[in-house]
Design a protein around this motif. Structure first.
Motif, PDB file in Angstrom:
ATOM      1  N   THR A   6      21.902 -54.063  -1.610  1.00 57.94           N
ATOM      2  CA  THR A   6      23.409 -53.849  -1.717  1.00 57.94           C
ATOM      3  C   THR A   6      24.294 -54.705  -0.537  1.00 57.94           C
ATOM      4  OG1 THR A   6      23.337 -51.378  -3.234  1.00 57.94           O
ATOM      5  CG2 THR A   6      25.403 -52.795  -1.742  1.00 57.94           C
ATOM      6  N   ASN A  36      19.089 -63.201  -4.482  1.00 57.82           N
ATOM      7  CA  ASN A  36      20.840 -62.064  -5.048  1.00 57.82           C
ATOM      8  C   ASN A  36      21.392 -61.783  -3.712  1.00 57.82           C
ATOM      9  OD1 ASN A  36      18.171 -60.912  -3.513  1.00 57.82           O
ATOM     10  ND2 ASN A  36      18.250 -58.542  -5.387  1.00 57.82           N
ATOM     11  N   GLU A  37      20.665 -61.626  -2.784  1.00 57.47           N
ATOM     12  CA  GLU A  37      21.629 -61.351  -1.589  1.00 57.47           C
ATOM     13  C   GLU A  37      22.438 -62.531  -0.345  1.00 57.47           C
ATOM     14  OE1 GLU A  37      19.577 -58.467   0.752  1.00 57.47           O
ATOM     15  OE2 GLU A  37      18.082 -57.498  -1.074  1.00 57.47           O
ATOM     16  N   GLU A  39      24.031 -66.122  -1.334  1.00 61.83           N
ATOM     17  CA  GLU A  39      24.891 -67.375  -1.471  1.00 61.83           C
ATOM     18  C   GLU A  39      24.101 -68.557  -1.004  1.00 61.83           C
ATOM     19  OE1 GLU A  39      28.958 -69.046  -2.936  1.00 61.83           O
ATOM     20  OE2 GLU A  39      29.259 -66.674  -1.368  1.00 61.83           O
ATOM     21  N   ARG A  89      15.557 -60.109 -12.895  1.00 60.50           N
ATOM     22  CA  ARG A  89      16.964 -59.409 -13.498  1.00 60.50           C
ATOM     23  C   ARG A  89      16.945 -58.198 -13.775  1.00 60.50           C
ATOM     24  NH1 ARG A  89      21.400 -61.682 -14.035  1.00 60.50           N
ATOM     25  NH2 ARG A  89      22.395 -60.919 -15.829  1.00 60.50           N
ATOM     26  N   ASP A  92      17.657 -56.428 -10.097  1.00 60.57           N
ATOM     27  CA  ASP A  92      18.935 -56.248  -9.950  1.00 60.57           C
ATOM     28  C   ASP A  92      20.016 -57.896 -10.291  1.00 60.57           C
ATOM     29  OD1 ASP A  92      20.659 -57.232  -8.266  1.00 60.57           O
ATOM     30  OD2 ASP A  92      19.596 -56.864  -6.479  1.00 60.57           O
ATOM     31  N   ARG A  94      21.700 -59.204 -10.095  1.00 59.38           N
ATOM     32  CA  ARG A  94      22.930 -60.851  -9.272  1.00 59.38           C
ATOM     33  C   ARG A  94      21.711 -62.072  -8.868  1.00 59.38           C
ATOM     34  NH1 ARG A  94      24.147 -58.289  -3.720  1.00 59.38           N
ATOM     35  NH2 ARG A  94      21.417 -56.971  -4.214  1.00 59.38           N
ATOM     36  N   TYR A  95      20.117 -61.973  -9.203  1.00 60.90           N
ATOM     37  CA  TYR A  95      19.463 -62.998  -9.519  1.00 60.90           C
ATOM     38  C   TYR A  95      20.318 -63.735 -10.183  1.00 60.90           C
ATOM     39  CZ  TYR A  95      15.513 -60.353  -6.452  1.00 60.90           C
ATOM     40  OH  TYR A  95      14.851 -59.921  -5.993  1.00 60.90           O
TER      41      TYR A  95
END
Length: 485
Positions: A6, A36-37, A39, A89, A92, A94-95
């Motif tokens: 997170t 995922n962490e 950008e 995914r 997570d 957010r991948y």
């Protein structure tokens, strides 16, 4: 909660510029597992003093560059990622989609060492990001040379210098942009960037603990994480991303033809036999299947949301090492005790060795995510929340109680260890840490601590899953003047 999964707030935008070194491929394969962490706003091919594509029109021959038509290492990493994206995914959501990563791949300045001659798709992408109105920090990483980044800054200057808003734009770019690099692999920073952009922050994140000489600068207890046995079990045999990871004796080369510095793919030959064949062997020959290098991972390890908050200040330290101020340049930071002179006695260059087991286990866990389609069948990092706050004001000699809560998404037991990170704090004396119950530690601030100094206390929360995973919390105690406390 602070955890390895997170982010602590909005993610910064990161652009990676990279040359086709085998360790860049390995770092790129690890990077996509952390996408995922982070950008990722750009993935750009660039040159360096070790690799360039050549320029036939100017009679420049390629040097250690993949042949025309070959898939570049960025594309190879995304190809492997695409095959496991749906499975990642599960662990997570957010991948990012593989297509989103491909959309930010560009070719930058690659024709020669230090090439800044013309604008390129890669430099234009960076130039547009530099000049846009997006809030927050923009991080430009140089895994090879800084030349494509320099060309982007040149383009911004060419487009805007002399305009009414130029001074404000230039100041804004220097205030919100951070460069990270593994050494200076060309002359672009010294010759252009620093003279023209004097307040642009550069963090040198070079650390040998993730490089070719890792075993020479890390304690023997960590060496199993570089071994052939560990690498085969936890990396090479774990899905498409692990299979693409370069290891000793894998039979591969960085480019066609003989390269006296590229002996890593050969197996069954001693150092003496390799040297008889004309190779320069800078580090001991390892057994087939063993770790070679992924030195550039220290660039993006700064942004892994593991609770160490190492991004907040160069001196704080974390998985990507720790930086110290440059004696001559107030906007430049260098890896602690790092030297490019490998002939000197080896030390823990970059203060990264202490993190090797945790970062390697985290890598192994993410590779397992890539082949495990049920969340319950894989391990995930615990989460630790400091209920008394991460940033505390204290006085000299004061006893400060730190309390926390821990959760583990898989229900595993979690062990919490508290320690003072002496190098990261500015108070030279040792604090006394006394454990209470499983959720409390009392920190006695040194009696001689001076106002303004800091004491850093790290909580390590490690679960008992397989592999064991660690999350952290960093408590920073700032010493106040007793008359003001």
């Amino acid at each position: 909660m602070t955890s390895a999964g997170t982010p602590g707030g909005d993610r910064v935008r990161v652009v990676v510029t990279t040359d086709p070194e085998l360790d860049d491929l390995n770092s790129m394969l690890r990077l996509v597992l952390y996408s995922n962490e982070i950008e990722l706003a750009g993935l750009v091919y660039s040159s360096s003093m070790f690799h360039w594509a050549g320029d036939p029109a100017r009679g420049v021959e390629p040097f250690r560059w993949p042949p025309a038509g070959a898939r570049g290492h960025i594309d190879q990493a995304i190809d492997a990622y695409e095959r496991v994206h749906d499975t990642l995914r599960v662990h997570d959501a957010r991948y990012p989609a593989p297509g989103d990563l491909r959309a930010v791949v560009r070719e930058g300045n690659v024709s020669t060492e230090g090439d800044t001659r013309d604008a390129t798709p890669g430099s234009d992408l960076i130039a547009d990001l530099l000049a846009d109105d997006e809030p927050g920090t923009l991080v430009l990483q140089a895994w090879g040379g800084l030349n494509t980044i320099a060309r982007a800054l040149m383009s911004v200057e060419e487009r805007h210098a002399g305009s009414p808003g130029w001074d404000a734009l230039r100041a804004r770019i220097m205030a919100r942009t951070v460069l990270t690099s593994w050494g200076e692999q060309d002359s672009a920073f010294a010759e252009y960037i620093r003279p023209r952009w004097p307040e642009l922050e550069l963090r040198q994140v070079a650390t040998v603990a993730w490089g070719y000489g890792a075993r020479q600068v890390t304690p023997p207890a960590t060496h199993r994480f570089y071994s052939a046995a560990w690498t085969r079990e936890h990396v090479s045999r774990v899905g498409p991303i692990g299979a693409a990871y370069r290891v000793w004796g894998d039979g591969l080369q960085m480019a066609d033809g003989f390269d006296k510095e590229d002996c890593f793919g050969l197996r069954g030959l001693s150092r003496e036999e390799l040297e008889d064949r004309g190779y320069q062997v800078f580090f001991p020959v390892e057994e087939p299947g063993a770790f070679i290098s992924e030195g550039d991972s220290s660039n993006f390890a700064l942004h892994v949301a593991n609770g160490l908050r190492s991004w907040q200040h160069p001196t704080w330290g974390g998985w990507g090492g720790r930086q110290v101020p440059d004696a001559e340049d107030p906007y430049r930071w260098s890896s602690d005790r790092f030297s490019m002179d490998f002939s000197k006695p080896p030390v823990d260059w970059g203060d990264a060795a202490r993190w090797v087991p945790a970062f390697q286990n985290d890598f192994a866990a993410r590779l397992l995510w890539s082949v495990t389609d049920d969340y319950a069948d894989a391990n995930h990092a615990p989460r630790i929340e400091v209920t008394t706050g991460l940033d505390v004001t204290a006085t000299a000699g004061e006893r400060v109680v730190v309390r926390w809560r821990v959760e583990d998404p898989d229900g595993d037991p979690v062990d919490v260890f508290a320690w003072q990170y002496r190098e990261a704090g500015t108070c030279p004396s040792a604090a006394t840490l006394t454990r209470g119950d499983d959720r409390e530690v009392t920190v006695r601030v040194p009696a001689d601590a001076a106002p303004g100094q800091t004491v850093h206390v790290i909580l390590e929360a490690t679960d008992r899953g397989e592999p064991p995973l660690t999350a952290y919390a960093r408590i920073v105690l700032t010493i106040a003047d007793e008359t003001e406390a």
